[in-house]
Design a protein around this motif. Structure first.
Motif: not given
Length: 372
Positions: A31-42
């Motif tokens: 609901r609050k858009n609290l997500f783990d950021d996507i980057d090349p390391r992940k």
């Protein structure tokens, strides 16, 4: 008092509470858009919240307090005799966990520099020492036994910071940090139960109870169906600190109570994450990179570079940890602890060397860079 019943009670209570809280966290995160950021390391793809660790400490604290409260109410004499000497330590440990829990939450929500996290970990280590949990005996490691108090304080704080970060850094693929930590909790619970340290055994089983429902959502959850979650720094720092406490508490057990060296019992379940973080730091320094900045050079990244799927790599590492625990447990009755540690280092070097060779061979065949 029937401690087996109490352990089951604590485990079930934590599992139920954590199992209830985790879906609520998922709901709020989406609901609050609290997500783990996507980057090349992940490695993950899609929107996945990283706030699963928020469920750990409240569930563990509630279950331990309610069970201890009931024990004092109905078994006041037995509970007072067994728990009295540990209550003071638990108070300081609770304060230490609160600090890392809040630091982890802040890092998951807004991000913190590693210096702030290190500072909070050092403070937590000092609180643990204040609670009477410290290493003043190496049980023959490097042929050292009893140490002066100043050395015990320094070593305890360093190990607390080291173990906490090792658990945090091994959290790179689904189920790995929680799987390794769950195995450690089972082992520590059994050792502490046998040693009569029932309050700390209860902490081990309570932590296991928090990890089980999280493991389900982390490994078997589906990001598209909004049922997948990561533990984040909140969970990793909390679990790492608890494992630090349990391992250090085991070093305080008299070797006469076990046929196995207490230091081996304390650190065998942590060998893989701890050895991996040392190897990664050395690798980063050799590559002229900041050793505190994340990359993709952990043991699980090596397995993934060989084409192994996450759901194969994770149980491979967890089972390897179980084998290493069993090997150390058996050999410690016959081999000096220093020699045993050298054997562990040799095995670790051999396995990593073989994996590196296999990766280079695969890179030559594919013509792609598969590992940093």
């Amino acid at each position: 008092m029937n401690w087996l019943l109490i352990y089951v009670w604590v485990f079930v209570t934590v599992a139920l509470i954590a199992g209830f809280i985790l879906p609520q966290i998922l709901l709020i995160a989406f609901r609050k858009n609290l997500f783990d950021d996507i980057d090349p390391r992940k490695i993950h793809k899609g929107a996945v919240p990283r706030l699963g660790g928020i469920a750990f400490f409240p569930a563990i604290l509630f279950s331990i307090l309610i069970v201890m409260g009931l024990c004092f109410k109905f078994y006041s004499t037995d509970a007072s005799l067994l728990a009295g000497k540990d209550i003071s330590g638990l108070c300081f440990i609770g304060c230490a966990i609160i600090i890392l829990y809040l630091i982890g939450m802040a890092d998951d929500l807004i991000g913190l520099k590693y210096r702030a996290k290190f500072g909070s970990q050092i403070l937590s280590g000092l609180l643990i020492v204040a609670g009477g949990i410290y290493i003043d005996n190496l049980h023959g490691f490097l042929w050292v036994y009893v140490m002066p108090m100043w050395a015990a304080v320094v070593l305890t704080v360093l190990l607390t910071v080291f173990i906490t970060n090792a658990i945090n850094l091994i959290d790179g693929i689904d189920g790995l940090a929680s799987g390794l930590s769950a195995i450690a909790c089972v082992f520590y619970g059994l050792v502490l139960t046998k040693a009569g340290c029932h309050i700390y055994a209860m902490l081990a089983y309570a932590t296991l109870g928090a990890l089980v429902p999280f493991f389900y959502y982390n490994v078997f959850g589906n990001a598209k169906k909004h049922s997948k979650i990561f533990m984040g720094d909140t969970g990793a720092l909390t679990i790492g600190l608890i494992l630090s406490v349990l391992s250090i508490r085991i070093t305080q057990i008299d070797d006469a109570e076990f046929p196995t060296n207490s230091a081996v019992l304390a650190f065998a379940p942590l060998l893989i994450p701890c050895l991996d973080v040392v190897r990664v730091y050395i690798h980063r320094i050799k590559a002229h990179r900041n050793p505190f900045l994340p990359d993709k050079t952990h043991i699980h990244h090596k397995l993934l570079a060989l084409g192994m799927h996450q759901r194969v790599a994770m149980p491979t590492i967890v089972v390897s940890s179980m084998v290493l625990i069993a090997l150390n447990y058996v050999l410690s009755s016959f081999i000096n602890i220093t020699l045993l540690f050298i054997i562990d280092l040799g095995l670790w070097y051999l396995v990593n060397n073989l994996l590196s060779r296999a990766i280079r061979c695969r890179e030559r065949k594919t013509g792609e860079k598969l590992y940093e």
